[in-house]
Design an enzyme around this catalytic site. Structure first.
Site, PDB file in Angstrom:
ATOM      1  N   HIS A  54      -9.503   0.991   4.730  1.00  7.52           N
ATOM      2  CA  HIS A  54      -8.224   1.184   5.423  1.00  7.52           C
ATOM      3  C   HIS A  54      -8.444   2.104   6.620  1.00  7.52           C
ATOM      4  CE1 HIS A  54      -4.140   2.392   6.335  1.00  7.52           C
ATOM      5  NE2 HIS A  54      -3.771   1.277   5.741  1.00  7.52           N
TER       6      HIS A  54
ATOM      7  N   ASN B  24       0.875  -1.177   0.000  1.00  7.87           N
ATOM      8  CA  ASN B  24       0.000   0.000   0.000  1.00  7.87           C
ATOM      9  C   ASN B  24       0.909   1.222   0.000  1.00  7.87           C
ATOM     10  OD1 ASN B  24      -1.782   2.055   0.453  1.00  7.87           O
ATOM     11  ND2 ASN B  24      -2.404   1.376   2.502  1.00  7.87           N
TER      12      ASN B  24
ATOM     13  N   GLY C 223       2.671   2.316  10.769  1.00 12.93           N
ATOM     14  CA  GLY C 223       3.597   3.430  10.616  1.00 12.93           C
ATOM     15  C   GLY C 223       4.318   3.808  11.908  1.00 12.93           C
TER      16      GLY C 223
ATOM     17  N   GLU D  24      -6.876   4.510   7.698  1.00 12.03           N
ATOM     18  CA  GLU D  24      -6.702   5.941   7.415  1.00 12.03           C
ATOM     19  C   GLU D  24      -7.956   6.515   6.765  1.00 12.03           C
ATOM     20  OE1 GLU D  24      -2.968   5.419   5.388  1.00 12.03           O
ATOM     21  OE2 GLU D  24      -2.110   4.800   7.300  1.00 12.03           O
TER      22      GLU D  24
ATOM     23  N   SER E 142       3.616  -2.165  10.263  1.00 12.10           N
ATOM     24  CA  SER E 142       5.061  -2.235  10.476  1.00 12.10           C
ATOM     25  C   SER E 142       5.667  -3.587  10.103  1.00 12.10           C
ATOM     26  CB  SER E 142       5.419  -1.859  11.926  1.00 12.10           C
ATOM     27  OG  SER E 142       5.036  -0.513  12.198  1.00 12.10           O
TER      28      SER E 142
ATOM     29  N   GLU F 208      -5.192  -4.992  10.488  1.00 19.30           N
ATOM     30  CA  GLU F 208      -4.172  -3.973  10.709  1.00 19.30           C
ATOM     31  C   GLU F 208      -4.466  -3.226  12.013  1.00 19.30           C
ATOM     32  OE1 GLU F 208      -2.202  -2.697   6.758  1.00 19.30           O
ATOM     33  OE2 GLU F 208      -4.000  -1.477   7.013  1.00 19.30           O
TER      34      GLU F 208
ATOM     35  N   LYS G  73       0.089   4.219  -0.258  1.00 20.20           N
ATOM     36  CA  LYS G  73      -0.558   5.402   0.354  1.00 20.20           C
ATOM     37  C   LYS G  73      -0.323   6.636  -0.527  1.00 20.20           C
ATOM     38  CE  LYS G  73      -0.169   3.119   4.778  1.00 20.20           C
ATOM     39  NZ  LYS G  73      -0.071   3.200   6.236  1.00 20.20           N
TER      40      LYS G  73
END
Ligand code: 13P
Length: 254
Positions: A98, A12, A176, A100, A216, A170, A14
């Site tokens: 996702h 991904n 991150g 985010e 991660s 996730e 992003k």
């Protein structure tokens, strides 16, 4: 991993990489992963780079994914992209829900469900993301949160729908941050998700659905994570932006 399920490693990207940078990245990646057939390899660039990346991966073992998809065929939905528009540019997989998108753009399980269903109706395979926030884990709510997201995001799915779907667990606190879930922590939630799938679709179907871990994932922790019985791949953020790192994760799966 389990021999009944082909591992799938997806990058991904992003909101990183211009088209030119993305093409350079996949060109390097193509060389690193040439000939690998034991794992599916997917890259998910920003929407505007899809045509360029699609051209760059032609004839390779790398597949194309998008970072989202809308549920309508077309219409007045500024900023959104319809399934057929993605397919036109070679997209096979699409990330939906996702964290985010959920955190910063207000996406809900109901919306994720509509996006996933539209993807499936158009021959795209959704990668449905679920995962708890740190405060939810600390409050002992991981199981309830993840179960709620799975049920909501997959509402009304047929057996064929779920067989064409990948689930990505996730944990938001691991994205991150460099703080990966331990293999045991990840396996615990993956097993929970598979139990839920068993309840919803039966053991035979649940045993075929791939569940990726994301958060991660790096070359140095990939093997141990992928060694867990219910972890069937990885959804990789930061490490997917470096060809050598992403290739090392693919090789750990293959
Ligand atoms: P990182 O690998 O950078 O933690 O990102 C994970 C992720 O969000 C993939 O979708």
């Amino acid at each position: 991993m389990n021999p009944n399920r082909k591992p799938i490693i997806a990058g991904n990207w992003k909101m990183y990489k211009t088209s030119a940078e993305g093409v350079a990245l996949v060109n390097a990646l193509k060389a690193e992963v040439a000939g690998i057939t034991k794992a599916e390899i997917v890259v998910c660039p920003t929407a505007i780079s899809l045509p360029a990346i699609n051209a760059a991966i032609a004839g390779s073992n790398i597949q194309l994914g998008s970072q989202n998809v809308h549920w309508e065929k077309e219409g007045a939905f500024t900023g959104e992209i319809a399934p057929a528009m993605l397919k036109e540019h070679g997209v096979r997989y699409t990330i939906v829900g996702h964290s985010e998108r959920r955190q910063f753009f207000g996406e809900t399980d109901a919306g994720v469900n509509k996006r996933a269903k539209a993807a499936l109706a158009n021959g795209l395979r959704p990668i449905v993301c679920v995962g708890e926030m740190l405060a939810e884990r600390e409050a002992g709510k991981t199981e309830a949160v993840v179960a709620g997201q799975v049920r909501g995001s997959l509402a009304g799915f047929s057996k064929d729908d779920i067989l064409a779907t990948v689930i990505a667990y996730e944990p938001v606190w691991a994205i991150g941050t460099g703080k990966t879930a331990s293999p045991a922590q990840a396996q615990e939630v993956h097993a929970l998700i598979r139990r839920l799938l068993t309840e919803l679709f039966g053991a035979d179907v649940a045993g075929k659905v791939r569940i990726q871990y994301g958060g991660s994932v790096k070359p140095d922790n990939a093997k141990e994570l992928l060694g867990q019985p219910d972890i069937d791949g990885a959804l990789v953020g930061g490490a997917s932006l470096k060809a050598a790192d992403f290739a090392a994760i693919v090789k750990a799966a293959a």
